[in-house]
Design an enzyme around this catalytic site. Structure first.
Site, PDB file in Angstrom:
ATOM      1  N   LYS A  65      78.961  67.833 -11.751  1.00 34.77           N
ATOM      2  CA  LYS A  65      77.558  67.664 -12.152  1.00 34.77           C
ATOM      3  C   LYS A  65      76.616  68.666 -11.464  1.00 34.77           C
ATOM      4  O   LYS A  65      75.640  69.105 -12.062  1.00 34.77           O
ATOM      5  CB  LYS A  65      77.076  66.247 -11.841  1.00 34.77           C
ATOM      6  N   ASP A 100      71.543  60.158 -16.968  1.00 40.39           N
ATOM      7  CA  ASP A 100      71.687  58.987 -16.078  1.00 40.39           C
ATOM      8  C   ASP A 100      70.314  58.380 -15.792  1.00 40.39           C
ATOM      9  O   ASP A 100      70.181  57.158 -15.650  1.00 40.39           O
ATOM     10  CB  ASP A 100      72.345  59.382 -14.745  1.00 40.39           C
TER      11      ASP A 100
HETATM   12  P1  NAP Z   1      78.062  59.774  -4.854  1.00 41.49           P
HETATM   13  O1  NAP Z   1      77.165  60.882  -5.252  1.00 41.49           O
HETATM   14  O2  NAP Z   1      79.376  60.063  -4.226  1.00 41.49           O
HETATM   15  O3  NAP Z   1      77.208  58.813  -3.856  1.00 41.49           O
HETATM   16  C1  NAP Z   1      77.830  57.697  -3.256  1.00 41.49           C
HETATM   17  C2  NAP Z   1      76.766  56.829  -2.606  1.00 41.49           C
HETATM   18  O4  NAP Z   1      77.403  55.627  -2.140  1.00 41.49           O
HETATM   19  C3  NAP Z   1      76.104  57.466  -1.396  1.00 41.49           C
HETATM   20  O5  NAP Z   1      74.778  57.010  -1.300  1.00 41.49           O
HETATM   21  C4  NAP Z   1      76.975  56.916  -0.243  1.00 41.49           C
HETATM   22  O6  NAP Z   1      76.295  56.879   1.007  1.00 41.49           O
HETATM   23  C5  NAP Z   1      77.176  55.512  -0.725  1.00 41.49           C
HETATM   24  N1  NAP Z   1      78.353  54.862  -0.124  1.00 41.49           N
HETATM   25  C6  NAP Z   1      79.653  55.163  -0.341  1.00 41.49           C
HETATM   26  N2  NAP Z   1      80.445  54.332   0.391  1.00 41.49           N
HETATM   27  C7  NAP Z   1      79.618  53.507   1.081  1.00 41.49           C
HETATM   28  C8  NAP Z   1      79.821  52.436   1.992  1.00 41.49           C
HETATM   29  N3  NAP Z   1      81.061  52.048   2.345  1.00 41.49           N
HETATM   30  N4  NAP Z   1      78.745  51.807   2.495  1.00 41.49           N
HETATM   31  C9  NAP Z   1      77.483  52.174   2.139  1.00 41.49           C
HETATM   32  N5  NAP Z   1      77.208  53.184   1.270  1.00 41.49           N
HETATM   33  C10 NAP Z   1      78.271  53.849   0.751  1.00 41.49           C
HETATM   34  O7  NAP Z   1      78.394  58.832  -6.101  1.00 41.49           O
HETATM   35  P2  NAP Z   1      77.486  58.558  -7.391  1.00 41.49           P
HETATM   36  O8  NAP Z   1      77.871  59.508  -8.465  1.00 41.49           O
HETATM   37  O9  NAP Z   1      76.070  58.475  -6.966  1.00 41.49           O
HETATM   38  O10 NAP Z   1      78.034  57.111  -7.852  1.00 41.49           O
HETATM   39  C11 NAP Z   1      77.704  55.949  -7.120  1.00 41.49           C
HETATM   40  C12 NAP Z   1      78.156  54.737  -7.946  1.00 41.49           C
HETATM   41  O11 NAP Z   1      77.415  54.694  -9.166  1.00 41.49           O
HETATM   42  C13 NAP Z   1      79.646  54.788  -8.357  1.00 41.49           C
HETATM   43  O12 NAP Z   1      80.164  53.485  -8.303  1.00 41.49           O
HETATM   44  C14 NAP Z   1      79.576  55.261  -9.796  1.00 41.49           C
HETATM   45  O13 NAP Z   1      80.680  54.797 -10.572  1.00 41.49           O
HETATM   46  C15 NAP Z   1      78.301  54.609 -10.260  1.00 41.49           C
HETATM   47  N6  NAP Z   1      77.671  55.315 -11.400  1.00 41.49           N
HETATM   48  C16 NAP Z   1      77.480  54.584 -12.519  1.00 41.49           C
HETATM   49  C17 NAP Z   1      76.874  55.170 -13.597  1.00 41.49           C
HETATM   50  C18 NAP Z   1      76.663  54.340 -14.828  1.00 41.49           C
HETATM   51  O14 NAP Z   1      76.349  54.916 -15.881  1.00 41.49           O
HETATM   52  N7  NAP Z   1      76.771  53.033 -14.730  1.00 41.49           N
HETATM   53  C19 NAP Z   1      76.462  56.517 -13.553  1.00 41.49           C
HETATM   54  C20 NAP Z   1      76.675  57.229 -12.373  1.00 41.49           C
HETATM   55  C21 NAP Z   1      77.301  56.617 -11.299  1.00 41.49           C
HETATM   56  P3  NAP Z   1      76.397  58.152   2.023  1.00 41.49           P
HETATM   57  O15 NAP Z   1      75.341  59.121   1.549  1.00 41.49           O
HETATM   58  O16 NAP Z   1      76.100  57.562   3.339  1.00 41.49           O
HETATM   59  O17 NAP Z   1      77.793  58.714   1.889  1.00 41.49           O
END
Ligand code: NAP
Length: 265
Positions: A65, A100
């Site tokens: 992305k 998104d």
């Molecule tokens: P990302 O860029 O990798 O960000 C991950 C986020 O989760 C960061 O804020 C990270 O915090 C936090 N995190 C990870 N493990 C953690 C833990 N054990 N405790 C507390 N915080 C934690 O991922 P993303 O693309 O934003 O996706 C995040 C979630 O949204 C995923 O589950 C994804 O499947 C979902 N999502 C859904 C949609 C939809 O259309 N429904 C679209 C996009 C994403 P740090 O910064 O501290 O690492």
């Protein structure tokens, strides 16, 4: 036949192909939606090649992305979010968009949630950035809480009027919130929540971006307080709806897309 698709790695379990192909069938559009898994170092060739082959549109997911942002002409929102999840090849140069953010806004709209007052966004990764800009652009007062507090501060510096915090601030922030978005991966494939359950309340609308499982612990605990709950399938649906509308210029058959998605979630 038109060709659309998804660029990511891995993408084999993506729910986007059945969701988009249900839309083509419902609208009588002769098109296919195909998944592509290029190697990381080949992403530029993939975009140039897709353009040369006449592919009409691509969605983009992890890990591409951010990389794709530099390879297309991003719109203002995608540039601010710093990520592209939808590429439109219809112009002379491919354009980049972030649906998104539309997914977040339209998931709330579908549930008749007014986007005013205070929003707490938990997470400062890709989904957190999209949610924070989407809600601030609607005039909400946005606060961001993230495990790595520096990332929350950095994002808050970019979002109008926002403030950044660690997760420990949720105890004070959530009781006063109107809207809460979990944009962390906490709760994905595990029965965990990043939000203390005692902070949840009936006046809150909670969107969990996580959609595996579809009913997360956060949503279960929020529902128990009488809060409005919105699962991650709605965000996934509406980011796809927004991409379909951009690529085809037609209204999306939301019910058919939702049915195809829910059958596989
Ligand atoms: P990302 O860029 O990798 O960000 C991950 C986020 O989760 C960061 O804020 C990270 O915090 C936090 N995190 C990870 N493990 C953690 C833990 N054990 N405790 C507390 N915080 C934690 O991922 P993303 O693309 O934003 O996706 C995040 C979630 O949204 C995923 O589950 C994804 O499947 C979902 N999502 C859904 C949609 C939809 O259309 N429904 C679209 C996009 C994403 P740090 O910064 O501290 O690492």
């Amino acid at each position: 036949m038109q060709v659309f698709g998804l660029l990511g790695n891995p993408v084999s379990h993506s729910l986007s192909p059945p969701m988009h192909e249900a839309a083509y069938e419902e609208r009588g559009i002769d098109a296919r939606y195909v998944t592509f898994e290029p190697d990381t170092e080949d992403i530029e060739d993939a975009i140039v090649g897709a353009s040369a082959l006449g592919i009409q549109g691509l969605n983009v997911t992890i890990p591409f992305k951010q990389d794709v942002l530099a390879l297309v002409d991003p719109d203002d929102l995608a540039a601010r979010i710093g990520a592209v999840n939808t590429v439109d090849f219809s112009g002379r140069k491919p354009t980049g968009h972030n649906t998104d953010a539309a997914g977040v806004r339209r998931a709330f709209a579908h549930h008749d949630v007014a986007l005013d007052g205070r929003a707490v966004v938990v997470g400062a990764g890709g989904a957190g950035r999209a949610a924070a800009f989407a809600l601030a652009d609607r005039g909400m007062d946005v606060v961001i809480a993230n495990r790595t507090v520096e990332r929350a501060h950095d994002l808050a510096d970019e979002v109008d009027g926002a403030s950044g915090h660690g997760l420990d601030a949720l105890e004070a922030l959530v009781p006063d919130a109107d809207v809460l978005v979990n944009a962390t991966s906490v709760g994905m494939e595990s029965d965990e929540t990043p939000v203390p359950p005692e902070t949840l309340h009936a006046d809150l609308a909670v969107l969990d971006a996580v959609y595996t499982p579809i009913e997360t612990r956060l949503l279960r605990e929020a529902a128990a307080t009488g809060a409005t709950t919105i699962d991650g399938g709605w965000m996934l649906l509406y980011q796809g709806v927004a991409a379909f509308e951009r690529w085809t210029g037609r209204d999306a058959p939301v019910d058919a897309m939702n049915e195809a998605l829910r059958a596989r979630i």
